[in-house]
Motif scaffolding. Structure first.
Motif, short mmCIF file in Angstrom:
data_model
loop_
_atom_site.label_atom_id
_atom_site.label_comp_id
_atom_site.label_asym_id
_atom_site.label_seq_id
_atom_site.Cartn_x
_atom_site.Cartn_y
_atom_site.Cartn_z
N ASP A 1 0.80 -1.22 0.00
CA ASP A 1 0.00 0.00 0.00
C ASP A 1 0.84 1.27 0.00
O ASP A 1 0.30 2.37 -0.07
N GLU A 2 2.18 1.14 0.10
CA GLU A 2 3.05 2.31 0.07
C GLU A 2 3.87 2.38 -1.22
O GLU A 2 4.62 3.33 -1.43
N ARG A 3 3.75 1.38 -2.10
CA ARG A 3 4.63 1.30 -3.28
C ARG A 3 4.38 2.42 -4.30
O ARG A 3 5.27 2.74 -5.09
N THR A 4 3.20 2.96 -4.29
CA THR A 4 2.95 4.11 -5.17
C THR A 4 3.39 5.41 -4.53
O THR A 4 3.98 6.28 -5.17
N ALA A 5 3.16 5.55 -3.24
CA ALA A 5 3.46 6.80 -2.54
C ALA A 5 4.95 7.07 -2.46
O ALA A 5 5.37 8.23 -2.37
N VAL A 6 5.80 6.01 -2.48
CA VAL A 6 7.24 6.22 -2.27
C VAL A 6 7.86 7.07 -3.38
O VAL A 6 8.93 7.66 -3.18
N PHE A 7 7.20 7.15 -4.54
CA PHE A 7 7.75 7.94 -5.65
C PHE A 7 7.36 9.41 -5.56
O PHE A 7 7.80 10.21 -6.38
N GLU A 8 6.53 9.75 -4.61
CA GLU A 8 6.10 11.13 -4.49
C GLU A 8 7.18 11.98 -3.83
O GLU A 8 7.89 11.52 -2.95
N THR A 9 7.25 13.23 -4.26
CA THR A 9 8.26 14.14 -3.73
C THR A 9 8.02 14.38 -2.23
O THR A 9 6.89 14.67 -1.81
N GLY A 10 9.09 14.22 -1.45
CA GLY A 10 9.02 14.50 -0.02
C GLY A 10 8.60 13.32 0.83
O GLY A 10 8.57 13.42 2.05
N TYR A 11 8.27 12.19 0.18
CA TYR A 11 7.85 11.02 0.96
C TYR A 11 9.06 10.30 1.51
O TYR A 11 10.03 10.02 0.80
N SER A 12 9.03 9.99 2.84
CA SER A 12 10.12 9.22 3.47
C SER A 12 9.55 8.47 4.66
O SER A 12 8.71 8.99 5.39
N SER A 13 10.04 7.25 4.83
CA SER A 13 9.56 6.43 5.96
C SER A 13 10.50 6.52 7.15
O SER A 13 10.26 5.89 8.17
N THR A 14 11.59 7.30 7.03
CA THR A 14 12.54 7.46 8.14
C THR A 14 12.74 8.92 8.43
O THR A 14 12.49 9.78 7.57
N ASP A 15 13.24 9.19 9.65
CA ASP A 15 13.45 10.58 10.04
C ASP A 15 14.59 11.23 9.29
O ASP A 15 14.61 12.45 9.10
#
Length: 632
Positions: free
Chosen positions: A576-590
């Motif tokens: 469910d995150e595989r599309t969002a990861v390509f968006e500008t500013g998206y990061s799962s870490t600090d």
């Protein structure tokens, strides 16, 4: 009052000559009388001077009026001649009339009626002048009719041709004698309107002029020549009257077949120009141009060749049906006539292209040729297997079609450039919005945090606050690097070339600080790519795996049927995150900037490739790059 009449009076009687001179000049003030005493004297005067009439005695001593008349008629058949005789003699009268005498008087009657003779002389001279004028007018008319460019015919009141000038053969396809054997509505004419429908008799030009008594102008209809050729005529005519009734009709007939053909082709070319204006691609413009050349201009063998840098010349984009049928192969011209026309921008016309020194194929069976430049786009060419098969009209209409096609190609080029600039501007505006968002949040927040930590250090002296502030500033530096990379991506090189994926991966790996990670490359492949963009894709995918894959992550580069992939054995990316990861500013870490995978997506799009995320064999993430052109 008319001009003077010069009269020569021939008689051996001096007293008669004197009396006649005074009496005739008194009776008619136009008469100017000269005298001669004998026919020989008269002949001498007639050789030296011009006279309008001769009056001569017949049987006076030394005078033979009839012999003089016969001699005069041999030189001038129409000069009025009045014979004076001494007595009535029926046989003499008949002889004089046969010799061509104008009038015949007794001398004794004339002495008492000089006015009657003066009037008769005046009438004879006037009649001769009128006859001469009519003859001259008829001669001039005949000369005009011979040289007038139109066919001129005359029909009697029954509609039968009674006259046709020489031009009739070119306009009606018949000898003059054959024309005068026909009537206006002869079925062999096959008279039709421009739609091919038969014209009712009452509406035919002759019938309309005879019935109305009014002239007719530019009535257009078709006729058929004896050989079967169909011609288009423009007919203008006027009635000739005998009293109040129409005696005959004169028509001027002009063959306008070629003009109508040109007009029809111009109209159809105008319609084709609208199609060219509505076309959306260069291929569509080429197709319309070739089709118009074949169907409208009768260029059965034609082709539109456009410059193709990869092909290295003028590549065929659209050709006529007939060209496809007879051509063994379609040629890309990098020399020859077509190339010369393209480079020079000048039209070339050949009655026999075999005589052209720059002929591309000396073995060609083509003879006539027309070559039209299409600006910087290419050429339109037309050929025929018959020599000298194209005329001035073909050349003129071909120029017009080529000019319209060139305008259409220019329009497509301008629109393409405008779309490119519009898209670039839109992309730039999007990047500016992203920059504004990042600057407003992602940069301002760490700056505020660093400022707060330094203030705590000043207040407490605890150096741990300094270390934390340093880490915050390092993150800002990384963020700035990614921002610059993201911003400059569309301005980097766009030229593609064969590139080794293995060499690019190894070169990129050496620039990363990933001592605990391992790179594994499964084989190699040469692909068509922009080297710097491929490096950016690999660098950001490697960095993503190092950042998120955990301690000692293994990264694998492998190959697909139409591309390659980068996989790792880390924790992977939830579906469910595989599309969002390509968006500008998206990061799962600090410590992530959110630009790495956005940079990957942009570089992939620039190549017209596709990127998708799946799960690797080891349970980690796998980025598949497809749609890649192989250079092998």
């Amino acid at each position: 009052m008319g001009r003077d009449i010069r009269l020569l009076l021939v008689d051996d009687d001096a007293e008669f000559r004197h009396a006649a001179t005074e009496s005739l000049e008194s009776a008619n003030d136009r008469l100017r009388v000269d005298t001669a005493s004998s026919p020989d004297d008269a002949r001498s005067r007639l050789r030296d001077e011009a006279y309008d009439c001769v009056v001569s005695g017949h049987a006076a001593p030394g005078t033979d009026g009839l012999a003089f008349l016969e001699d005069l008629r041999a030189r001038d058949p129409d000069l009025p001649f009045v014979l004076l005789v001494d007595r009535d003699d029926e046989s003499l009268r008949e002889e004089a009339v046969s010799a061509g005498v104008t009038d015949y008087y007794r001398r004794d009657h004339v002495r008492s009626t000089w006015g009657l003779l003066a009037d008769r002389i005046d009438d004879a001279v006037t009649a001769r002048e009128a006859t001469t004028a009519v003859s001259q007018q008829r001669h001039r008319l005949e000369q005009i009719l011979k040289t007038v460019p139109s066919c001129v015919v005359q029909l009697d009141s029954d509609g039968r041709f009674v006259f046709a000038n020489q031009r009739a053969e070119q306009v009606l396809g018949l000898e003059r004698e054959a024309v005068t054997d026909r009537t206006y509505n002869d079925p062999e004419w096959r008279i039709r309107d421009l739609e091919g429908d038969e014209i009712p008799d009452e509406k035919l030009p002759f019938r309309r002029v005879v019935d109305t008594g009014e002239p007719i102008f530019d009535f257009v209809h078709k006729i058929q020549w004896p050989e079967g050729d169909e011609r288009v005529l423009s007919v203008s005519g006027a009635p000739l009257f005998d009293g109040e009734s129409v005696d005959s009709v004169v028509f001027s007939l002009t063959d306008i077949t070629d003009r109508r053909y040109r007009e029809d082709r111009l109209i159809r070319l105008h319609e084709a120009s609208r199609d060219l204006y509505d076309a959306d691609t260069t291929e569509e413009i080429a197709d319309i141009t070739s089709q118009a050349a074949a169907e409208i201009l009768d260029f059965e063998l034609n082709g539109v060749h456009l410059y193709d840098e990869e092909a290295g010349g003028l590549a065929p984009v659209a050709v006529s049906e007939r060209t496809e049928q007879v051509a063994d192969s379609l040629v890309t011209f990098d020399q020859g006539i077509a190339w010369e026309v393209y480079e020079s921008g000048t039209v070339r016309s050949y009655a026999d292209i075999r005589e052209a020194p720059e002929l591309y194929d000396p073995e060609t069976d083509m003879r006539s040729g027309l070559y039209f430049p299409l600006g910087r786009h290419g050429v339109l060419l037309a050929n025929s297997k018959q020599p000298d098969d194209f005329g001035e009209t073909d050349l003129w209409l071909g120029r017009l079609l080529a000019a319209n096609a060139t305008t259409a190609f220019d329009r497509i080029e301008r629109e393409s450039l405008l779309r490119s600039r519009t898209n670039a501007l839109a992309a730039q505006n999007r990047r500016l919005d992203e920059f504004a968002s990042v600057v407003a949040h992602d940069l301002r927040s760490p700056l505020h945090k660093a400022d707060s930590l330094l203030e705590l250090w000043r207040q407490t002296g605890d150096e741990s606050h300094v270390d934390e502030a340093s880490d915050t500033l390092s993150k800002m530096e990384t963020l700035i690097d990614d921002l610059l990379s993201f911003a400059r991506q569309d301005t980097t090189e766009r030229k593609t070339e064969p590139v080794s994926v293995r060499e690019a991966a190894e070169r990129t790996w050496k620039t990363l600080s990933a001592d605990a990670a391992t790179l594994s490359i499964d084989g190699d492949r040469q692909i068509v790519a922009a080297p710097s963009r491929l490096n950016r894709i690999l660098a950001n995918l490697f960095d993503n795996s190092v950042r998120h894959g955990g301690e000692g992550v293994t990264i694998t580069v492998g190959f697909l049927e139409d591309g390659f992939y980068v996989a790792d054995d880390g924790p992977g990316i939830p579906p469910d995150e595989r599309t969002a990861v390509f968006e500008t500013g998206y990061s799962s870490t600090d410590d992530g900037t959110g630009f790495g995978l956005a940079i990957v997506r942009r570089a992939v799009d620039a190549h017209d490739w596709e990127v998708t995320i799946t799960e690797s064999d080891a349970g980690g993430s796998r980025f598949e790059i497809t749609g890649v052109e192989s250079a092998e």
